[in-house]
Motif scaffolding. Sequence first.
Motif, PDB file in Angstrom:
ATOM      1  N   GLN A 119      50.591  70.378  -7.119  1.00 24.78           N
ATOM      2  CA  GLN A 119      49.859  68.970  -6.912  1.00 24.78           C
ATOM      3  C   GLN A 119      48.401  69.192  -7.274  1.00 24.78           C
ATOM      4  OE1 GLN A 119      50.766  67.111  -3.029  1.00 24.78           O
ATOM      5  NE2 GLN A 119      52.851  67.773  -3.079  1.00 24.78           N
ATOM      6  N   ALA A 123      46.265  67.424 -10.184  1.00 21.19           N
ATOM      7  CA  ALA A 123      45.189  66.458  -9.774  1.00 21.19           C
ATOM      8  C   ALA A 123      43.886  67.129 -10.504  1.00 21.19           C
ATOM      9  CB  ALA A 123      45.044  66.418  -8.186  1.00 21.19           C
ATOM     10  N   CYS A 130      42.062  68.842  -1.253  1.00 18.27           N
ATOM     11  CA  CYS A 130      43.502  67.740  -1.402  1.00 18.27           C
ATOM     12  C   CYS A 130      43.661  67.308  -2.797  1.00 18.27           C
ATOM     13  CB  CYS A 130      42.709  66.635  -0.459  1.00 18.27           C
ATOM     14  SG  CYS A 130      43.903  65.336  -0.203  1.00 18.27           S
ATOM     15  N   LYS A 132      44.774  64.243  -3.392  1.00 22.76           N
ATOM     16  CA  LYS A 132      44.788  63.017  -3.420  1.00 22.76           C
ATOM     17  C   LYS A 132      43.297  62.304  -3.118  1.00 22.76           C
ATOM     18  CE  LYS A 132      48.255  60.671  -1.874  1.00 22.76           C
ATOM     19  NZ  LYS A 132      49.096  59.681  -0.735  1.00 22.76           N
ATOM     20  N   CYS A 133      42.478  63.026  -2.395  1.00 26.23           N
ATOM     21  CA  CYS A 133      41.278  62.632  -2.053  1.00 26.23           C
ATOM     22  C   CYS A 133      40.240  63.589  -2.342  1.00 26.23           C
ATOM     23  CB  CYS A 133      41.196  61.889  -0.652  1.00 26.23           C
ATOM     24  SG  CYS A 133      41.372  63.150   0.597  1.00 26.23           S
ATOM     25  N   LEU A 148      39.425  58.262  -2.849  1.00 30.08           N
ATOM     26  CA  LEU A 148      40.365  59.033  -3.696  1.00 30.08           C
ATOM     27  C   LEU A 148      40.051  59.657  -4.876  1.00 30.08           C
ATOM     28  CD1 LEU A 148      43.241  56.380  -3.211  1.00 30.08           C
ATOM     29  CD2 LEU A 148      43.128  58.348  -1.902  1.00 30.08           C
TER      30      LEU A 148
END
Length: 164
Positions: A119, A123, A130, A132-133, A148
């Motif tokens: 992930q 990203a 993180c 996602k953010c 985000l």
Amino acid sequence: MWTADWWWDTQKKLPIGLTIAAIILSTDKTHLSTFRGDKKAWPVYLTIGNIDKDKRHKPTAHATVLIGYLPVAKLDNYTEILAPIVEAGKDGVDVVCADSFIRRVFPLLAAYVADFPEQCLVACCKESYCPKCLVTPEKRGLFVKSLLHDEEHTKVILEHKVSG
């Protein structure tokens, strides 16, 4: 998966008689060989959300198929592996369904399943951050507001990587 709002909202956009096949992709880096160096790759697996999750998760159901391997060093091959699915998603494909009727099906990417390191790789962030953010590593797990990841920023990172 067919109980999700996304599914029904997307299905409503299609004319009557057409349907979607919710594509679920997953990857998990694996060692290919211990005899000739340390070769690693990401096998890419595909299943569809139209199959009940209890059946989809049983290895004996053969509801998940291996569609290819991505070399660890060349993640840009992902577009080559997915090209037929993207093309089919635009125009649809005639499929013989379990009830023997032929239906026009539109395969659409609904989910990508990966472990935490993958992930982070997708990203374009470090593994301690993180995916996602933008929360800092020391604040992960706390209830703090954070922006985000920005798609444009990720594109800049990828373009910078490609150009050297």
